[in-house]
Enzyme design. Sequence first.
Site, PDB file in Angstrom:
ATOM      1  N   GLU A  11       0.838  -1.198   0.000  1.00  0.00           N
ATOM      2  CA  GLU A  11       0.000   0.000   0.000  1.00  0.00           C
ATOM      3  C   GLU A  11       0.875   1.252   0.000  1.00  0.00           C
ATOM      4  O   GLU A  11       1.898   1.319   0.663  1.00  0.00           O
ATOM      5  CB  GLU A  11      -0.912   0.004   1.232  1.00  0.00           C
ATOM      6  CG  GLU A  11      -1.884   1.183   1.256  1.00  0.00           C
ATOM      7  CD  GLU A  11      -2.820   1.172   2.448  1.00  0.00           C
ATOM      8  OE1 GLU A  11      -3.913   1.776   2.345  1.00  0.00           O
ATOM      9  OE2 GLU A  11      -2.488   0.563   3.485  1.00  0.00           O
TER      10      GLU A  11
ATOM     11  N   LYS B 102     -10.052   1.474  -2.680  1.00  0.00           N
ATOM     12  CA  LYS B 102     -10.284   1.060  -1.295  1.00  0.00           C
ATOM     13  C   LYS B 102     -11.719   1.361  -0.896  1.00  0.00           C
ATOM     14  O   LYS B 102     -12.176   2.506  -0.941  1.00  0.00           O
ATOM     15  CB  LYS B 102      -9.299   1.787  -0.377  1.00  0.00           C
ATOM     16  CG  LYS B 102      -9.260   1.304   1.058  1.00  0.00           C
ATOM     17  CD  LYS B 102      -8.128   2.015   1.792  1.00  0.00           C
ATOM     18  CE  LYS B 102      -7.905   1.466   3.185  1.00  0.00           C
ATOM     19  NZ  LYS B 102      -6.748   2.139   3.841  1.00  0.00           N
TER      20      LYS B 102
ATOM     21  N   CYS C  64      -5.810  -2.962   2.671  1.00  0.00           N
ATOM     22  CA  CYS C  64      -5.595  -2.665   4.087  1.00  0.00           C
ATOM     23  C   CYS C  64      -6.859  -2.841   4.930  1.00  0.00           C
ATOM     24  O   CYS C  64      -7.231  -3.952   5.278  1.00  0.00           O
ATOM     25  CB  CYS C  64      -5.014  -1.263   4.233  1.00  0.00           C
ATOM     26  SG  CYS C  64      -4.167  -0.983   5.820  1.00  0.00           S
TER      27      CYS C  64
END
Length: 301
Positions: free
Chosen positions: A63, A133, A174
């Site tokens: 990331e 995301k 994440c």
Amino acid sequence: MSVSSIDAAHPRFLSKPILITGGLKVALVQLAVGPDKGKNIAAAVKEIHKAKERGAQLVALPECFNSPYGTKYFNEYAEQVPTGETFRALSKAAADASVCVVGGTVPERCGNQLFNTCTVWNSNGDLIAQHRKMHLFDIDIPGKITFKESEVLSAGNKVTTFDYCGVTIGIGICYDLRFYEMATVMARKGCSLLIYPGAFNMTTGPRHWELMGRARANDLQLWVALVSPARDTTAEYVAWGHTMLVDPWGKVVASLEDKPDTLVECVDLNTVAEVRSQIPIRSQRRTDIYDTVDKTNECSN
């Protein structure tokens, strides 16, 4: 076909031929990331080529590999897909090395919005998937860490999967790892491997990074790859590191510590078939009582 009937009949869910024929050699790159975008990109490209020399067919980056992680940096480092400097470098590296590149994440600019975005490039350098995301990292742990991505970033709204070398692969970023329902949808789209570029911190990393990677792998009977930046104790946001690969039994088959390094391992797809046949939870789910549905009916952004 209704979602509730997938377990019993969906061909992508139960009878993908790749599950009984072999594996995919993957490289998970734990990069050191600093403020110099050019150096970050050059380091990523170098590691892609080194991974190819070690036999990797797919290379995954962490990331925010082209910029420091922090809301104040996202606007400065943001680029448009696919014309930005970082994206052009990833495309060229994938083609030159003849590997699939899961390009970690990069701050993406789209109109007046910013996203935390993972792009995927095939061995010809073509963009084959783009994941924004979905779950923004807004947390407050008193005395430990407070972070609010939503102050700067917009959230993605689609589940992303792609096919490479006959393997269906899902992408999360994440904080997405914490949401079991999203992983379940990816598994039900036929995924044998989920890849999560992520930068867990020194509070949540020791507690939850391995725990959740193993949980997703065990519960969904697939491989899970967690790809972190290397730890930099001088940075404002300190990443946990510990990039790892977890098999469908929930076992960590390989992992790194906190320093820059690359993990290269074979994702054995026979293991997926083995676990699913020996513990047949897919056919035993009580979809007459509970279910998880994908409301987008789409696989990628």
